[in-house]
Design a protein around this motif. Structure first.
Motif, PDB file in Angstrom:
ATOM      1  N   SER A 189      38.771  44.712  48.459  1.00 42.22           N
ATOM      2  CA  SER A 189      39.469  46.001  48.607  1.00 42.22           C
ATOM      3  C   SER A 189      39.063  46.555  50.027  1.00 42.22           C
ATOM      4  N   GLY A 190      38.077  46.182  50.756  1.00 39.29           N
ATOM      5  CA  GLY A 190      37.731  46.945  52.087  1.00 39.29           C
ATOM      6  C   GLY A 190      36.577  48.078  51.543  1.00 39.29           C
ATOM      7  N   THR A 191      36.124  48.289  50.367  1.00 38.70           N
ATOM      8  CA  THR A 191      35.290  48.975  50.254  1.00 38.70           C
ATOM      9  C   THR A 191      33.775  48.572  50.342  1.00 38.70           C
ATOM     10  N   VAL A 192      32.933  49.356  50.960  1.00 38.60           N
ATOM     11  CA  VAL A 192      31.488  49.209  51.070  1.00 38.60           C
ATOM     12  C   VAL A 192      30.990  49.544  49.661  1.00 38.60           C
ATOM     13  N   LEU A 193      30.556  48.520  49.093  1.00 42.43           N
ATOM     14  CA  LEU A 193      29.813  48.810  47.594  1.00 42.43           C
ATOM     15  C   LEU A 193      28.375  49.008  47.606  1.00 42.43           C
ATOM     16  N   GLY A 194      27.555  48.609  48.793  1.00 40.49           N
ATOM     17  CA  GLY A 194      26.392  48.551  48.848  1.00 40.49           C
ATOM     18  C   GLY A 194      25.899  48.079  50.005  1.00 40.49           C
ATOM     19  N   MET A 195      24.527  47.667  49.897  1.00 40.61           N
ATOM     20  CA  MET A 195      23.878  46.950  51.229  1.00 40.61           C
ATOM     21  C   MET A 195      22.929  45.902  50.559  1.00 40.61           C
ATOM     22  N   ALA A 196      22.974  44.813  51.404  1.00 43.93           N
ATOM     23  CA  ALA A 196      21.759  43.654  51.107  1.00 43.93           C
ATOM     24  C   ALA A 196      20.616  44.074  51.967  1.00 43.93           C
ATOM     25  N   LEU A 197      19.523  44.287  51.449  1.00 47.03           N
ATOM     26  CA  LEU A 197      18.274  44.816  52.211  1.00 47.03           C
ATOM     27  C   LEU A 197      17.145  43.764  52.010  1.00 47.03           C
ATOM     28  N   ARG A 198      16.728  43.313  53.258  1.00 48.70           N
ATOM     29  CA  ARG A 198      15.479  42.635  53.256  1.00 48.70           C
ATOM     30  C   ARG A 198      14.327  43.749  53.312  1.00 48.70           C
ATOM     31  N   SER A 199      13.855  43.669  51.997  1.00 51.52           N
ATOM     32  CA  SER A 199      12.938  44.707  51.923  1.00 51.52           C
ATOM     33  C   SER A 199      11.498  44.515  52.465  1.00 51.52           C
ATOM     34  N   HIS A 200      11.024  43.373  52.732  1.00 50.25           N
ATOM     35  CA  HIS A 200       9.831  42.987  53.134  1.00 50.25           C
ATOM     36  C   HIS A 200       9.646  42.110  53.910  1.00 50.25           C
ATOM     37  N   LEU A 223      15.336  55.057  51.972  1.00 54.14           N
ATOM     38  CA  LEU A 223      14.237  55.542  50.944  1.00 54.14           C
ATOM     39  C   LEU A 223      13.650  53.957  50.299  1.00 54.14           C
ATOM     40  N   THR A 224      14.628  53.320  49.683  1.00 51.04           N
ATOM     41  CA  THR A 224      14.191  52.179  49.084  1.00 51.04           C
ATOM     42  C   THR A 224      13.179  51.368  50.023  1.00 51.04           C
ATOM     43  N   HIS A 225      13.505  51.041  51.225  1.00 51.72           N
ATOM     44  CA  HIS A 225      12.787  50.254  52.015  1.00 51.72           C
ATOM     45  C   HIS A 225      11.268  50.828  52.211  1.00 51.72           C
ATOM     46  N   PRO A 233      10.519  47.661  45.113  1.00 54.56           N
ATOM     47  CA  PRO A 233      10.100  48.844  45.512  1.00 54.56           C
ATOM     48  C   PRO A 233       9.292  49.216  44.417  1.00 54.56           C
ATOM     49  N   GLU A 234       8.067  50.018  44.697  1.00 54.94           N
ATOM     50  CA  GLU A 234       7.193  50.223  44.114  1.00 54.94           C
ATOM     51  C   GLU A 234       7.051  51.102  42.756  1.00 54.94           C
TER      52      GLU A 234
END
Length: 359
Positions: A189-200, A223-225, A233-234
């Protein structure tokens, strides 16, 4: 709402939940609302919460709901509560929140009433927020009902709005070179629903971050990172560890009474060709298990009396260290490891027999 659903026909329950979900979804705020969220260093943020619901393997009703609060930025546990609960609402894909969230809301409200100075300013949730089939996942549900900022932290990509874990998605993951690297999860739909994050730096699997409530996506990712010592996340990691440990302590059978000490004796000489080992050896008692508690107030008083007897023990005669088999656990609709040790969750704190894990 979960109580109302109990005993109703499934079709009627789904109709009820659909209307309630739409009503609550209209209250979601997907932008930063607190002063500390707009500060690059999150100045003013002091307490970060995490929640988790763990299940006993083979039991779809009894579970442990856990809430932890960590200091920020130290990420030390300052509060924890785990309770056995009975999930009477049916599991329906897309409506998981109606099954689990009421117990998490209760835990937050108990803390706010009992020790408001320890109440979290934001909660990280093991699940999705707006990255959801109806755009209203567990993190949104919990945020709206508590009024707190919430972040959805999922370990698997939910296939919604054209998002798939296909070849293209895997190629994007390969481009995440260091902790903090991201790419947007843009639906058809073109909507950004979230982000993929390499956390570590040492984690190759990304997390899927989405807005829950009262926080923008960029802030939620940052904040998650900042909360990651390992892949998970802890706050979420500690809630998971403590809920599993609570189930383990609650369901382990009482340990055997301590045998009377006997004077050590030399083993008799074995006949020629023998194994060279004593002819008899003490055996551990057969496994037994107690059914999980279903009282919403937690296990009955006195159950903690057996905690000191669980854990490691020494068998006299062989002096061989043994550990009783741990209760196998699962977490419904989640990618939890089947134990407390993994590259995702890191090495859990060593605990004394039956004792609470250190932060």
């Amino acid at each position: 709402m979960a109580e109302k659903a109990a005993g109703r026909p499934l079709k009627e329950t789904l109709s009820l939940w659909t209307r309630e979900q739409a009503r609550l979804k209209a209250r979601v705020v997907d932008r930063d609302t607190e002063a500390w969220q707009r500060d690059p260093a999150f100045s003013g943020l002091q307490r970060v919460g995490g929640v988790d619901v763990s299940f006993v393997k083979g039991d779809s009703v009894s579970a442990c709901a856990s809430l932890v609060v960590l200091s920020y930025p130290e990420l030390k546990v300052v509060y924890e509560e785990s309770r056995m609960v009975s999930l009477t609402a049916p599991y329906v894909s897309g409506f998981l929140a109606f099954r689990e969230v009421p117990f998490l809301v209760d835990a937050v409200r108990r803390l706010q009433a009992k020790e408001p100075g320890l109440a979290p300013q934001v909660i990280l949730v093991d699940g999705n927020g707006v990255l959801h089939h109806q755009g209203f996942g567990v993190a949104c549900h919990l945020g709206v009902l508590t009024g707190l900022p919430c972040i959805g932290v999922a370990k698997k990509l939910l296939h919604v709005d054209g998002l798939e874990n296909n070849t293209l998605h895997k190629e994007k993951i390969q481009l995440l070179q260091a902790g903090g690297d991201t790419f947007p999860l843009t639906g058809s739909s073109g909507t950004v629903l979230g982000m993929a994050l390499r956390s570590h730096d040492h984690s190759t699997k990304p997390l899927y971050i989405s807005v829950g409530h009262k926080m923008g996506l960029e802030t939620a990712v940052r904040l998650t990172h900042r909360c990651c010592r390992f892949r998970i996340p802890e706050p979420v990691r500690q809630a998971d560890i403590r809920s599993r440990e609570y189930i383990r302590r609650t369901l382990e059978p009482p340990g055997p009474s301590t045998p009377r000490r006997q004077k050590a004796q030399r083993p008799k000489a074995c006949p020629k060709g023998g194994s060279g080992e004593p002819t008899s050896e003490a055996r551990p008692p057969a496994d037994g298990s107690q059914g999980p508690g279903t009282d919403l107030t937690g296990p009955k008083p006195g159950s903690e009396d057996q905690q000191g007897k669980a854990g490691r023990r020494v068998e006299l005669g062989t002096m061989k260290m043994q550990r009783p088999p741990a209760t196998q656990l699962r977490s419904q609709d989640r990618d939890h490891p089947q134990g407390l040790v993994s590259r995702d969750f890191g090495e859990p704190p060593l605990t004394a027999a039956g004792g609470a894990p250190s932060p």
